[in-house]
Write a protein that holds these residues in place. Structure first.
Motif, PDB file in Angstrom:
ATOM      1  N   SER A  26      -3.660  61.911  30.479  1.00 56.07           N
ATOM      2  CA  SER A  26      -4.969  61.920  29.851  1.00 56.07           C
ATOM      3  C   SER A  26      -5.662  60.567  29.966  1.00 56.07           C
ATOM      4  CB  SER A  26      -4.841  62.308  28.373  1.00 56.07           C
ATOM      5  OG  SER A  26      -4.137  61.298  27.664  1.00 56.07           O
ATOM      6  N   GLN A  67      -7.441  57.738  31.841  1.00 55.93           N
ATOM      7  CA  GLN A  67      -8.197  57.678  33.083  1.00 55.93           C
ATOM      8  C   GLN A  67      -7.948  56.369  33.831  1.00 55.93           C
ATOM      9  OE1 GLN A  67     -12.130  58.556  31.266  1.00 55.93           O
ATOM     10  NE2 GLN A  67     -12.225  60.252  32.718  1.00 55.93           N
ATOM     11  N   LYS A 108     -12.987  63.935  32.665  1.00 58.84           N
ATOM     12  CA  LYS A 108     -13.046  64.672  31.405  1.00 58.84           C
ATOM     13  C   LYS A 108     -14.412  65.277  31.141  1.00 58.84           C
ATOM     14  CE  LYS A 108      -9.507  61.746  29.251  1.00 58.84           C
ATOM     15  NZ  LYS A 108      -9.181  60.831  28.123  1.00 58.84           N
ATOM     16  N   ARG A 109     -15.427  64.783  31.848  1.00 61.02           N
ATOM     17  CA  ARG A 109     -16.790  65.260  31.639  1.00 61.02           C
ATOM     18  C   ARG A 109     -17.412  65.543  33.018  1.00 61.02           C
ATOM     19  NH1 ARG A 109     -18.794  64.674  26.730  1.00 61.02           N
ATOM     20  NH2 ARG A 109     -20.961  64.511  27.466  1.00 61.02           N
ATOM     21  N   ARG A 164     -13.869  70.623  30.135  1.00 66.26           N
ATOM     22  CA  ARG A 164     -14.368  69.422  30.820  1.00 66.26           C
ATOM     23  C   ARG A 164     -15.830  69.530  31.246  1.00 66.26           C
ATOM     24  NH1 ARG A 164      -9.306  67.023  34.057  1.00 66.26           N
ATOM     25  NH2 ARG A 164      -7.719  68.568  33.561  1.00 66.26           N
TER      26      ARG A 164
END
Length: 382
Positions: free
Chosen positions: A26, A28, A48-49, A72
Motif C-alpha cells: 500500500s 507508494q 490509489k486515485r 481506486r
C-alpha cells in the motif's frame, strides 16, 4: 520501535487478513513505465486515485480489482452509462456508490476538462490512444505534468490485438496487480487458441464477410472496419474481411455498390442498446440480459437494406448481430470465438462462447454473467 511493532502485531491479531506484505504494497513509490504511445512516464505506484478518460476502461479495472473496482477510481467519463446501459446497471447494482462517482462528458478522441481533473487529484489519468492528437494540440499533458499528474495512453480500439495485452500489463503494474494481469492474459491466450489452433490445422475455405459497424446508430451505409479491430477478428475467426481489401485504416465507409459487388457470404452487424443516442433507432439492443426475441427481430431489418440486395448472405440468411463493445474492451477473444462458430459451424460445434465468457466473469469480474451478446438468423447457428 518496539512499541510500533507490538501495535502492528495487535492489529494483525484483530484482522488476520492484514499482513506485512499488504502494508508494504500500500506504500507508494515512484516507478517508470512505458505507455501504449511509447512514452516513458513516472507514476507513484500502486496508484490509489485513477481518473478514467473513458468509462469503458472499467471493463479492465474491474478485472484487475474485482473485490471493489471503484476503490481506486475518482472520476470517469460518462460513456459507459450511455453506450452500455445494461452493464452499467449491473455494476450499479453491485456497487451503488457508482451513481455518485464524478462523471464528465466528452468524446472518445476528445479532451478532459483540466480543471475537473485537477480537483480530483488523481495519481494517474488514463486516456485512449486516439485522444493523443487533441491533447498535443493544447499541451494538456504538459499542463498536468507541471502539477505532477501523470497521463498514460492505453488502447483497446485501434490495434486491439497488438495493444490490449500491453495495456493489461501496464495497468497491472501501476495497480500492483501484476500476477492478476498475467492470469487474465493466460485466459485470453487459451480462449483464442481454441479457434486459431483448429484453423491452423484444418485451413478451411474462408467465407467473404462484411462487417457493418455500429448498425442502427446512423442511417449511413456502409460503415465498416479495415484490417484492424473487427476486421482482424474476422480473419482470426477464419473469414475474409471485405473491408480489409478496400479501407486503408481501422475505420471507414463503403458505398452500397461496393458491398454488393463484393457479394459477402456472411454479414455481421455490430450493435448495442443506443437508446441514449438514437431513441427508437434500428440498433440491436445486444448486451447482458438482452431478449433474444427482440434482438432477432431487429436483426431481421438489416436483411432488407439495399446494400445487401441479392448478396449470397441474403439468400442463406447468414446475418449475425454481435455486441459492439467487443471492439473496445479486453474481451475481443469472445468475439473471435463467436465469429468462428458462425463462419465454420461444423468445425466449432463444441465451442461455446457463452460458456467462455461466463467463466471469465466467474474468475475475473464482480458481476454475474448474463447472456445476450450475439444473435443470428442462420439456420446453422440455431
Amino acid at each position: 520501535m518496539l512499541r510500533a511493532m507490538i501495535a502492528t502485531l495487535v492489529l494483525m491479531a484483530l484482522d488476520p487478513a492484514m499482513t506485512f506484505a499488504e502494508e508494504q504494497s500500500s506504500a507508494q513509490a515512484p516507478i517508470t513505465v512505458t505507455d501504449i504511445a511509447g512514452r516513458q512516464v513516472t507514476v507513484n505506484a500502486p496508484v490509489k486515485r485513477i481518473l478514467l478518460g473513458e468509462g469503458r476502461q472499467l471493463y479492465l479495472i474491474a478485472s484487475l480489482e474485482t473485490e471493489d473496482p471503484l476503490a481506486r477510481i475518482v472520476a470517469w467519463r460518462n460513456d459507459l452509462i450511455e453506450a452500455d446501459p445494461a452493464t452499467y446497471a449491473q455494476y450499479l447494482q453491485a456497487f451503488p456508490r457508482l451513481a455518485t462517482l464524478p462523471a464528465f462528458v466528452g468524446k472518445e478522441n476528445g479532451l478532459i476538462d483540466i480543471e475537473s481533473t485537477i480537483v480530483q487529484k488523481p495519481d494517474v489519468v488514463l486516456l485512449n490512444l486516439e485522444a493523443m492528437s487533441a491533447n498535443e494540440d493544447v499541451k494538456y499533458i504538459e499542463k498536468l505534468a507541471e502539477l505532477k499528474i501523470p497521463v498514460l495512453y492505453i488502447d483497446f480500439r485501434h490495434y486491439p490485438l497488438k495493444n490490449t495485452e500491453p495495456t493489461i500489463r501496464l495497468l497491472g503494474k501501476i495497480m500492483g496487480r501484476e500476477n492478476r494481469a498475467e492470469e487474465i492474459i493466460a485466459f485470453r491466450h487459451q480462449a483464442m487458441a481454441r479457434v486459431t489452433d483448429v484453423l491452423a490445422r484444418v485451413e478451411p475455405q474462408r467465407p467473404r464477410v462484411f462487417v457493418e459497424r455500429i448498425g442502427g446508430y446512423a442511417d449511413d451505409c456502409c460503415l465498416s472496419f479495415g484490417a484492424e479491430n473487427f476486421g482482424k477478428y474476422v480473419e482470426l475467426a477464419g473469414g475474409h474481411n471485405i473491408g480489409s481489401d478496400l479501407l486503408p485504416s481501422t475505420f471507414g465507409q463503403l458505398n452500397p455498390e461496393q458491398v454488393i459487388a463484393a457479394d459477402p457470404e456472411q454479414v455481421v452487424v455490430t450493435s448495442a442498446d443506443w437508446e441514449a443516442y438514437v431513441p427508437g433507432g434500428k440498433w440491436i439492443p445486444l448486451g447482458p440480459g438482452a431478449d433474444p426475441k427482440v434482438t432477432r427481430k431487429k436483426l431481421e431489418w438489416f436483411t432488407t437494406r439495399s446494400a445487401y440486395t441479392g448478396i449470397a448472405a441474403q439468400k442463406t440468411r447468414n446475418f449475425h448481430g454481435i455486441w459492439h463493445q467487443f471492439y473496445n474492451s479486453p474481451y475481443e477473444f469472445i468475439a473471435v470465438q463467436q465469429l468462428a462458430k458462425w463462419f465454420h459451424p461444423d468445425l466449432f460445434a463444441d465451442l461455446d462462447p457463452d460458456a467462455t465468457f461466463a467463466e471469465y466473469h466467474r474468475r475475473f469480474l464482480p458481476i454475474p454473467y448474463r447472456p445476450g451478446y450475439a444473435v443470428s438468423l442462420s439456420d446453422s447457428a440455431n
